[in-house]
Design a protein around this motif. Structure first.
Motif, PDB file in Angstrom:
ATOM      1  N   LEU A  68       0.946  -1.189   0.102  1.00 17.87           N
ATOM      2  CA  LEU A  68       0.035   0.110  -0.014  1.00 17.87           C
ATOM      3  C   LEU A  68       0.812   1.243  -0.147  1.00 17.87           C
ATOM      4  O   LEU A  68       0.463   2.264  -0.632  1.00 17.87           O
ATOM      5  CB  LEU A  68      -1.025  -0.127   1.136  1.00 17.87           C
ATOM      6  CG  LEU A  68      -1.944  -1.048   1.243  1.00 17.87           C
ATOM      7  CD1 LEU A  68      -2.911  -0.575   2.339  1.00 17.87           C
ATOM      8  CD2 LEU A  68      -2.811  -0.892  -0.019  1.00 17.87           C
ATOM      9  N   HIS A  69       2.106   1.293   0.456  1.00 16.87           N
ATOM     10  CA  HIS A  69       2.807   2.551   0.609  1.00 16.87           C
ATOM     11  C   HIS A  69       3.932   2.634  -0.279  1.00 16.87           C
ATOM     12  O   HIS A  69       5.065   3.492  -0.064  1.00 16.87           O
ATOM     13  CB  HIS A  69       3.498   2.512   2.141  1.00 16.87           C
ATOM     14  CG  HIS A  69       2.250   2.711   3.152  1.00 16.87           C
ATOM     15  ND1 HIS A  69       1.622   3.952   3.419  1.00 16.87           N
ATOM     16  CD2 HIS A  69       1.630   1.863   4.032  1.00 16.87           C
ATOM     17  CE1 HIS A  69       0.668   3.736   4.217  1.00 16.87           C
ATOM     18  NE2 HIS A  69       0.661   2.385   4.756  1.00 16.87           N
ATOM     19  N   THR A  70       3.852   1.747  -1.205  1.00 18.53           N
ATOM     20  CA  THR A  70       5.219   1.749  -2.302  1.00 18.53           C
ATOM     21  C   THR A  70       4.517   2.807  -3.393  1.00 18.53           C
ATOM     22  O   THR A  70       3.333   2.384  -3.917  1.00 18.53           O
ATOM     23  CB  THR A  70       5.291   0.280  -2.810  1.00 18.53           C
ATOM     24  OG1 THR A  70       5.814  -0.518  -1.908  1.00 18.53           O
ATOM     25  CG2 THR A  70       6.297   0.462  -4.006  1.00 18.53           C
ATOM     26  N   PRO A  71       5.352   3.626  -3.731  1.00 17.51           N
ATOM     27  CA  PRO A  71       4.791   4.530  -5.081  1.00 17.51           C
ATOM     28  C   PRO A  71       4.544   3.587  -6.078  1.00 17.51           C
ATOM     29  O   PRO A  71       5.187   2.645  -6.528  1.00 17.51           O
ATOM     30  CB  PRO A  71       6.135   5.354  -5.391  1.00 17.51           C
ATOM     31  CG  PRO A  71       6.763   5.377  -4.134  1.00 17.51           C
ATOM     32  CD  PRO A  71       6.606   3.963  -3.427  1.00 17.51           C
ATOM     33  N   LEU A  72       3.478   3.844  -6.851  1.00 20.87           N
ATOM     34  CA  LEU A  72       2.934   3.217  -7.610  1.00 20.87           C
ATOM     35  C   LEU A  72       3.706   2.940  -9.131  1.00 20.87           C
ATOM     36  O   LEU A  72       3.734   2.219 -10.138  1.00 20.87           O
ATOM     37  CB  LEU A  72       1.282   3.543  -8.324  1.00 20.87           C
ATOM     38  CG  LEU A  72       0.531   3.554  -7.184  1.00 20.87           C
ATOM     39  CD1 LEU A  72      -1.073   3.966  -7.579  1.00 20.87           C
ATOM     40  CD2 LEU A  72       0.263   2.001  -6.500  1.00 20.87           C
ATOM     41  N   TYR A  75       5.534  -0.078  -9.777  1.00 21.42           N
ATOM     42  CA  TYR A  75       4.542  -1.250 -10.580  1.00 21.42           C
ATOM     43  C   TYR A  75       4.353  -1.021 -11.974  1.00 21.42           C
ATOM     44  O   TYR A  75       3.717  -1.813 -12.598  1.00 21.42           O
ATOM     45  CB  TYR A  75       3.189  -1.313  -9.830  1.00 21.42           C
ATOM     46  CG  TYR A  75       3.515  -1.817  -8.148  1.00 21.42           C
ATOM     47  CD1 TYR A  75       3.708  -3.135  -7.890  1.00 21.42           C
ATOM     48  CD2 TYR A  75       3.139  -0.788  -7.358  1.00 21.42           C
ATOM     49  CE1 TYR A  75       3.747  -3.411  -6.547  1.00 21.42           C
ATOM     50  CE2 TYR A  75       3.352  -1.114  -5.922  1.00 21.42           C
ATOM     51  CZ  TYR A  75       3.621  -2.407  -5.580  1.00 21.42           C
ATOM     52  OH  TYR A  75       3.980  -2.659  -4.426  1.00 21.42           O
ATOM     53  N   SER A  83       2.285   8.952  -5.910  1.00 21.05           N
ATOM     54  CA  SER A  83       1.136   8.450  -5.171  1.00 21.05           C
ATOM     55  C   SER A  83       1.201   7.023  -4.911  1.00 21.05           C
ATOM     56  O   SER A  83       2.036   6.205  -5.680  1.00 21.05           O
ATOM     57  CB  SER A  83      -0.409   8.807  -6.084  1.00 21.05           C
ATOM     58  OG  SER A  83      -0.139   8.076  -7.392  1.00 21.05           O
ATOM     59  N   THR A  84       0.613   6.421  -4.063  1.00 16.14           N
ATOM     60  CA  THR A  84       0.469   5.108  -3.548  1.00 16.14           C
ATOM     61  C   THR A  84      -0.720   4.563  -3.540  1.00 16.14           C
ATOM     62  O   THR A  84      -1.871   5.483  -3.484  1.00 16.14           O
ATOM     63  CB  THR A  84       1.287   5.086  -2.023  1.00 16.14           C
ATOM     64  OG1 THR A  84       0.365   5.502  -1.034  1.00 16.14           O
ATOM     65  CG2 THR A  84       2.435   5.565  -2.034  1.00 16.14           C
ATOM     66  N   ALA A  85      -0.994   3.526  -3.418  1.00 18.76           N
ATOM     67  CA  ALA A  85      -2.490   2.647  -3.257  1.00 18.76           C
ATOM     68  C   ALA A  85      -2.914   3.266  -1.902  1.00 18.76           C
ATOM     69  O   ALA A  85      -4.362   3.408  -1.956  1.00 18.76           O
ATOM     70  CB  ALA A  85      -2.294   1.325  -3.295  1.00 18.76           C
ATOM     71  N   HIS A  86      -2.304   3.461  -1.013  1.00 18.52           N
ATOM     72  CA  HIS A  86      -2.714   4.084   0.257  1.00 18.52           C
ATOM     73  C   HIS A  86      -3.576   5.252   0.075  1.00 18.52           C
ATOM     74  O   HIS A  86      -4.688   5.648   0.401  1.00 18.52           O
ATOM     75  CB  HIS A  86      -1.714   4.200   1.432  1.00 18.52           C
ATOM     76  CG  HIS A  86      -2.397   4.424   2.695  1.00 18.52           C
ATOM     77  ND1 HIS A  86      -2.654   5.604   3.430  1.00 18.52           N
ATOM     78  CD2 HIS A  86      -2.912   3.679   3.668  1.00 18.52           C
ATOM     79  CE1 HIS A  86      -3.025   5.629   4.406  1.00 18.52           C
ATOM     80  NE2 HIS A  86      -3.181   4.566   4.845  1.00 18.52           N
ATOM     81  N   HIS A  87      -2.852   6.233  -0.700  1.00 13.80           N
ATOM     82  CA  HIS A  87      -3.296   7.603  -1.040  1.00 13.80           C
ATOM     83  C   HIS A  87      -4.363   7.606  -1.423  1.00 13.80           C
ATOM     84  O   HIS A  87      -5.727   8.132  -1.321  1.00 13.80           O
ATOM     85  CB  HIS A  87      -2.512   8.141  -2.036  1.00 13.80           C
ATOM     86  CG  HIS A  87      -0.865   8.827  -1.320  1.00 13.80           C
ATOM     87  ND1 HIS A  87       0.138   8.865  -1.880  1.00 13.80           N
ATOM     88  CD2 HIS A  87      -0.561   8.983   0.092  1.00 13.80           C
ATOM     89  CE1 HIS A  87       1.018   9.204  -1.028  1.00 13.80           C
ATOM     90  NE2 HIS A  87       0.585   9.248   0.100  1.00 13.80           N
TER      91      HIS A  87
END
Length: 231
Positions: A68-72, A75, A83-87
């Protein structure tokens, strides 16, 4: 169908839901009260984010395919810089980018993976996402919500549900979980037209699909559905 002591009666729930609405309330063991045709196909497109995207994202996290906290950008997914999935899960407007991310990681359309990974295992055989339209029955929505209160760890991991149904935005406002928002009395909500509510503390869930826009506010139904003391 039996309501718990202290809960609003079926008549009160029906009045709060509004004429022609399809609704149900219950717990991990099933439906306790309901109104309208529970097997009618309903347009619940406004709930697609929580019925399709949210559990698929949860399955990717559980498999270690998404952090969740890895910058997209890590991927190879198209998303706002940094942005990250958490954002995206905790802020308005993140659903399109999250959908692209999920489809990128799954290698195909979200509808196919929601069906295979989530809806079919839960027995939601009348739930279909075609294009931008999601159809489901109230009975299928009840199956989904019952699962969130159950001890089952598949297809939606219990840890994902627990992590989603807590404040993830710190002191920022509005407070949010992961695609769920907090409501009074320990309830978590998604949606305003068609709407879902779940409360792990109260071991209770509710669903409301109004007959048309402009009916009673969903807050009235939520308050009726979650009336009474904690079990």
């Amino acid at each position: 169908m039996t309501l718990r002591s202290g809960q609003a009666g079926t008549g009160e729930l029906a009045e709060a839901a509004g004429g022609g609405a399809v609704w149900a309330v219950g717990g991990p063991d099933g439906v306790e009260a309901a109104g309208g045709d529970q097997d009618a196909g309903l347009d619940v497109s406004a709930l697609a984010a929580v019925l399709a995207l949210w559990p698929v994202i949860g399955s990717l996290v559980a498999r270690g395919e998404l952090a969740l906290h890895t910058p997209l950008a890590a991927y190879g997914a198209k998303a706002p810089d940094g942005s990250t999935a958490h954002h995206l899960l905790t802020r308005p407007g993140g659903v399109p980018a999250l959908t692209r991310l999920a489809e990128h990681l799954c290698g195909g359309p979200l509808a196919e993976h929601a069906t295979a990974r989530i809806w079919r295992p839960l027995g939601m055989t009348r739930t279909r996402l075609t294009g931008a339209t999601l159809h489901a029955t109230a009975a299928d929505l009840a199956r989904f919500l019952r699962h969130l209160l159950s001890t089952a760890d598949h297809p939606i991991p219990r840890t994902w549900t627990a992590e989603s149904l807590r404040i993830r935005t710190g002191e920022l406002t509005p407070a949010r979980g992961l695609l769920w928002r907090p409501a009074p009395r320990g309830v978590w909500a998604h949606g305003d037209g068609p709407a879902l509510w779940v409360s792990p503390a109260r071991r209770r869930w509710a669903v409301l699909v109004p007959a048309s826009p402009g009916g009673p506010p969903p807050t009235a139904f939520r308050e009726a559905a979650f009336a009474g003391p904690l079990p």
